[in-house]
Design a protein around this motif. Sequence first.
Motif, short mmCIF file in Angstrom:
data_model
loop_
_atom_site.label_atom_id
_atom_site.label_comp_id
_atom_site.label_asym_id
_atom_site.label_seq_id
_atom_site.Cartn_x
_atom_site.Cartn_y
_atom_site.Cartn_z
N ILE A 79 74.77 -67.14 -14.14
CA ILE A 79 73.37 -67.52 -14.32
C ILE A 79 72.83 -67.89 -12.95
CG2 ILE A 79 73.54 -68.29 -16.72
CD1 ILE A 79 73.60 -71.16 -15.68
N ARG A 80 71.54 -67.72 -12.76
CA ARG A 80 70.93 -67.99 -11.46
C ARG A 80 69.94 -69.13 -11.59
NH1 ARG A 80 69.48 -64.30 -6.57
NH2 ARG A 80 71.48 -63.50 -7.28
N LEU A 81 69.99 -70.04 -10.65
CA LEU A 81 68.99 -71.10 -10.53
C LEU A 81 68.04 -70.71 -9.41
CD1 LEU A 81 68.03 -74.01 -11.31
CD2 LEU A 81 69.51 -74.83 -9.46
N THR A 82 66.75 -70.55 -9.72
CA THR A 82 65.79 -70.13 -8.71
C THR A 82 65.38 -71.34 -7.85
OG1 THR A 82 63.85 -70.54 -10.09
CG2 THR A 82 64.90 -68.37 -10.28
N PRO A 83 64.82 -71.10 -6.66
CA PRO A 83 64.44 -72.23 -5.79
C PRO A 83 63.44 -73.18 -6.44
CG PRO A 83 64.33 -70.15 -4.59
CD PRO A 83 64.57 -69.80 -6.03
N ASP A 84 62.63 -72.65 -7.38
CA ASP A 84 61.62 -73.51 -8.00
C ASP A 84 62.09 -74.06 -9.36
OD1 ASP A 84 61.52 -71.09 -9.26
OD2 ASP A 84 59.34 -70.93 -9.28
N GLY A 85 63.41 -74.02 -9.59
CA GLY A 85 63.94 -74.75 -10.73
C GLY A 85 63.91 -74.04 -12.07
N LYS A 86 64.05 -72.71 -12.05
CA LYS A 86 64.13 -71.95 -13.29
C LYS A 86 65.54 -71.37 -13.42
CE LYS A 86 59.49 -72.02 -13.82
NZ LYS A 86 59.08 -72.67 -12.56
N ILE A 87 66.03 -71.27 -14.65
CA ILE A 87 67.30 -70.57 -14.88
C ILE A 87 66.98 -69.13 -15.26
CG2 ILE A 87 69.38 -70.40 -16.28
CD1 ILE A 87 69.22 -73.38 -16.76
N ARG A 88 67.62 -68.19 -14.57
CA ARG A 88 67.53 -66.77 -14.93
C ARG A 88 68.91 -66.34 -15.41
NH1 ARG A 88 64.01 -62.42 -11.78
NH2 ARG A 88 61.99 -63.40 -12.10
N THR A 89 68.97 -65.80 -16.60
CA THR A 89 70.27 -65.39 -17.13
C THR A 89 70.59 -63.94 -16.82
OG1 THR A 89 69.26 -64.87 -19.25
CG2 THR A 89 70.19 -67.08 -18.99
N CYS A 90 69.61 -63.19 -16.31
CA CYS A 90 69.85 -61.79 -15.96
C CYS A 90 68.92 -61.42 -14.81
CB CYS A 90 69.58 -60.88 -17.16
SG CYS A 90 69.74 -59.12 -16.76
N LEU A 91 69.48 -60.83 -13.76
CA LEU A 91 68.67 -60.44 -12.59
C LEU A 91 67.64 -59.37 -12.93
CD1 LEU A 91 70.87 -60.13 -9.40
CD2 LEU A 91 69.08 -61.76 -9.92
N PHE A 92 67.93 -58.60 -14.00
CA PHE A 92 67.03 -57.49 -14.34
C PHE A 92 65.92 -57.94 -15.29
CE2 PHE A 92 70.99 -55.55 -13.13
CZ PHE A 92 70.59 -54.46 -12.38
#
Length: 272
Positions: free
Chosen positions: A223-236
């Motif tokens: 999972i990715r945590l974006t610089p502005d504090g969002k979780i992204r579960t898929c890059l696509f």
Amino acid sequence: DLKDILTNEEILRIVRVFASEGISKVRLTGGEPLVRKGIVDFISRLSQIEEIKDLSLTTNGLLLRDLAEVLKQAGLKRVNISLDSLKRDRFYQITRRDDFERVWSGIEEALRVGLTPIKINMVAIRGVNDDEIEAFARLTLHLPVTVRYIEYMPSGNGEDWKKSDLLTTPQIKSRLEKVGPLICITSNPWDGPAKRFRIEGAMGEIGLIGAVSSHFCEECNRIRLTPDGKIRTCLFSDDEIDVREILRNGGTDQDLKERLLVALRRKPERHH
């Protein structure tokens, strides 16, 4: 806006909470993480979180020559280096910087201080750098590095993407076999998306990452945590789950854990 960007303290809190729920690997990516203010101290504090067993960083390598030793001392385990050409003039064409030698000396310094295994990420694009596939593979013959060939991928909803740019991992693999016989290395479940190989007699490894032609969604544990504090579960995907508002509105660690579980439940079965 800078105030939208998570502070180091906020990221550390999120990592501590998520680590208590079983996350054991953290990789800092970018942009370029080494330009972030206070990055060495931040890495030192991340490395002290007991549950985090693997702490790595993806970099363009420009600052690595100067920082490799202090990063190692701070607790960084290893580095991934984005490098799409071994030719100085082409490196300049791709990056708009005449800094190939600086990046290469950063790789040498990372090897010297033991930020290993070093993974060199090459995005192979037809007509841009695909004539260097074999040259990258030959690096593994005499250096203890892993060269990873990554299919050119769209990100988000992929609107800018043309299928004609795609060089698939099977096509790349057939080119690599000209350098020498490829021996398959058995992956363990935590290796991530690369299919692993070694050229016979080589010091290093080769990895093939086929996010488009042979998507690895079923095994994806990222999972990715974006610089502005969002979780992204898929890059696509553009689907995001906000954790910053919990941090800044007095939310508890339990609130953060629940938001993590929501994100994991929403992790898509596959990208499209």
